[in-house]
Motif scaffolding. Sequence first.
Motif, mmCIF file in Angstrom:
data_model
loop_
_atom_site.group_PDB
_atom_site.id
_atom_site.type_symbol
_atom_site.label_atom_id
_atom_site.label_comp_id
_atom_site.label_asym_id
_atom_site.label_seq_id
_atom_site.Cartn_x
_atom_site.Cartn_y
_atom_site.Cartn_z
ATOM 1 N N THR A 172 2.428 -5.678 -3.658
ATOM 2 C CA THR A 172 3.796 -5.595 -3.133
ATOM 3 C C THR A 172 4.180 -7.000 -2.705
ATOM 4 N N LYS A 173 5.215 -7.565 -3.319
ATOM 5 C CA LYS A 173 5.576 -8.961 -3.096
ATOM 6 C C LYS A 173 5.855 -9.241 -1.620
ATOM 7 N N GLU A 174 5.589 -10.467 -1.242
ATOM 8 C CA GLU A 174 5.666 -10.899 0.149
ATOM 9 C C GLU A 174 6.974 -10.474 0.831
ATOM 10 N N GLU A 175 8.116 -10.765 0.206
ATOM 11 C CA GLU A 175 9.406 -10.452 0.838
ATOM 12 C C GLU A 175 9.625 -8.943 0.922
ATOM 13 N N ILE A 176 9.218 -8.219 -0.126
ATOM 14 C CA ILE A 176 9.343 -6.757 -0.133
ATOM 15 C C ILE A 176 8.462 -6.158 0.964
ATOM 16 N N ARG A 177 7.284 -6.737 1.123
ATOM 17 C CA ARG A 177 6.330 -6.260 2.121
ATOM 18 C C ARG A 177 6.909 -6.343 3.527
ATOM 19 N N VAL A 178 7.555 -7.448 3.838
ATOM 20 C CA VAL A 178 8.107 -7.635 5.184
ATOM 21 C C VAL A 178 9.228 -6.628 5.449
ATOM 22 N N VAL A 179 10.111 -6.430 4.478
ATOM 23 C CA VAL A 179 11.190 -5.458 4.650
ATOM 24 C C VAL A 179 10.615 -4.039 4.762
ATOM 25 N N LEU A 225 7.708 -3.101 5.953
ATOM 26 C CA LEU A 225 7.132 -2.917 7.290
ATOM 27 C C LEU A 225 8.218 -2.721 8.336
ATOM 28 N N ALA A 226 9.324 -3.428 8.173
ATOM 29 C CA ALA A 226 10.445 -3.239 9.105
ATOM 30 C C ALA A 226 11.009 -1.825 8.991
ATOM 31 N N LYS A 227 11.126 -1.324 7.763
ATOM 32 C CA LYS A 227 11.664 0.018 7.542
ATOM 33 C C LYS A 227 10.716 1.116 8.043
ATOM 34 N N LEU A 228 9.419 0.829 8.085
ATOM 35 C CA LEU A 228 8.471 1.813 8.599
ATOM 36 C C LEU A 228 8.649 2.048 10.092
ATOM 37 N N ASN A 229 9.196 1.042 10.797
ATOM 38 C CA ASN A 229 9.491 1.191 12.230
ATOM 39 C C ASN A 229 8.238 1.630 12.990
ATOM 40 N N LEU A 230 7.195 0.818 12.891
ATOM 41 C CA LEU A 230 5.890 1.161 13.455
ATOM 42 C C LEU A 230 5.859 0.977 14.966
ATOM 43 N N LEU A 253 0.263 -4.866 13.600
ATOM 44 C CA LEU A 253 1.360 -4.170 14.262
ATOM 45 C C LEU A 253 0.908 -2.867 14.917
ATOM 46 N N LEU A 254 -0.327 -2.450 14.644
ATOM 47 C CA LEU A 254 -0.848 -1.186 15.169
ATOM 48 C C LEU A 254 -2.150 -1.431 15.937
ATOM 49 N N PRO A 255 -2.103 -2.175 17.044
ATOM 50 C CA PRO A 255 -3.341 -2.511 17.760
ATOM 51 C C PRO A 255 -4.073 -1.306 18.322
ATOM 52 N N ASN A 256 -3.344 -0.217 18.547
ATOM 53 C CA ASN A 256 -3.969 1.002 19.068
ATOM 54 C C ASN A 256 -3.843 2.168 18.087
ATOM 55 N N GLY A 257 -3.499 1.846 16.844
ATOM 56 C CA GLY A 257 -3.293 2.887 15.842
ATOM 57 C C GLY A 257 -4.384 2.886 14.791
ATOM 58 N N ARG A 258 -4.138 3.638 13.716
ATOM 59 C CA ARG A 258 -5.106 3.719 12.618
ATOM 60 C C ARG A 258 -4.347 3.733 11.300
ATOM 61 N N ILE A 259 -4.919 3.075 10.303
ATOM 62 C CA ILE A 259 -4.297 2.961 8.988
ATOM 63 C C ILE A 259 -5.299 3.452 7.951
ATOM 64 N N ARG A 262 8.408 9.446 9.412
ATOM 65 C CA ARG A 262 9.152 8.616 8.452
ATOM 66 C C ARG A 262 8.300 8.312 7.226
ATOM 67 N N ILE A 263 8.911 8.451 6.042
ATOM 68 C CA ILE A 263 8.293 8.075 4.777
ATOM 69 C C ILE A 263 9.071 6.898 4.207
ATOM 70 N N VAL A 264 8.348 5.867 3.798
ATOM 71 C CA VAL A 264 8.972 4.747 3.095
ATOM 72 C C VAL A 264 8.323 4.661 1.721
ATOM 73 N N LEU A 265 9.157 4.662 0.695
ATOM 74 C CA LEU A 265 8.689 4.666 -0.694
ATOM 75 C C LEU A 265 9.336 3.508 -1.427
ATOM 76 N N ASN A 266 8.521 2.713 -2.108
ATOM 77 C CA ASN A 266 9.032 1.612 -2.918
ATOM 78 C C ASN A 266 9.078 2.041 -4.378
#
Length: 403
Positions: A232-239, A241-246, A269-275, A345-349
């Motif tokens: 996932t390209k760098e610029e797409i990746r940043v947008v 992550l913003a849309k995921l609203n973590l 962005l998820l210091p207390n979360g899990r991925i 929330r679901i974010v799909l590219n």
Amino acid sequence: MKKVYVIGAGVEGQEGFSGRALDLINQATRLFGSEHLLALFPKFSGEKVVVDSNASGLLERLNVEKGISVILATGDPLFFSIGRYLLRNLPGECLEFVPNVSSVQYAFAKIKEPWDDAVFISAEGRGIKGSVDRVVANNKAAVLTDKVNTPAAIAEEMIRRGRDGYAAYLCENLGTAEERIVVTDVRGLLENKAAPLNVLILIKEYEGGGDDYIPSLGIPDEEFSTTKHLITKEEIRVVTLAKLNLRHDMILWDVGAGSGSVSIEADSLLPNGRIFAIERNAEYVGFIKENLNRFNARHVTLVEGEAPTVFDDLPDPDRVFIGGSGGNLWDILEAVDGRLPAEGRIVLNATTLDTLTAANEFFDNAGYQVEVTTINIARTRPLTDYKMFEAYNPVFIVVAVKD
């Protein structure tokens, strides 16, 4: 109810009992504990009561017996020991704890390593996957193993995830004549059959001369191990992550993780979360393992297998990113819909109109609030005489919020 004293025994041959602990034991009417601990007091004149690992019958005896009762535990009774069980079942004002040096403290002293920045894990309570989740989320961990969740089994799981960049200290039979401390690495644990009584200490060793990776958004594409069209390209990746609203403590599923770039950037962005980075392609799994080690991702668990089949073993998500579906988009969305909470929330590219149309159809039928953003990117070509722009295919970022 009368007072019950819970006294910790130090590592045998190294730490004795304090004067106060010995006074309480001498005054006791009865002494509860394992056969090993009761044997430390051969001249005790009161009643000795053997307590098994399940503390069977202990509460009943404490409730009816008169006089002073002392319970013997190992080390600190409130550190993975009987103290928690007693506090759940007896009033706190009836209990007094007299701690001693624990096996973990002793182990860190033997390897000459500070332990105030370590996490402590009981494999018996968490199992292999849960234990390794905690290990790889931290730089330093002490693991209390058991007959099933052995040091070798923990090492196998860490190697499977590509997270074997740790120094390992296998500390066995501490304080006894058979005491042994093996200094090795994660792969070396596979070659050492550990004694049943052991403490496993794991300390992260950083690559690249020990320089820490500093988290930042927009990691250049070329820093990831990948193939040209996988990331996932760098610029797409940043947008994205913003849309995921973590939020800091969320659970994120990264479906079709590819190189793992989205999971790795979400890690900070998820210091207390899990991925959970989900990928079915064996070649891509290799890339993810390399990248998790390279960027020292703390909270990412690699899940190898086909979506949605692997979802059953995962905790419910707060956010889901879908970067690839392998032709199973509808099945994946149905499975996610059954696990996602309200306001999830679901974010799909999507890179094709077919995927965009199918996703919109599903979300409309399922009653989601949908927003679609089109991103068009063009970069200048490096090392050319003229600043020409090279355009990339547009990406449709679909954001769907569950009512």
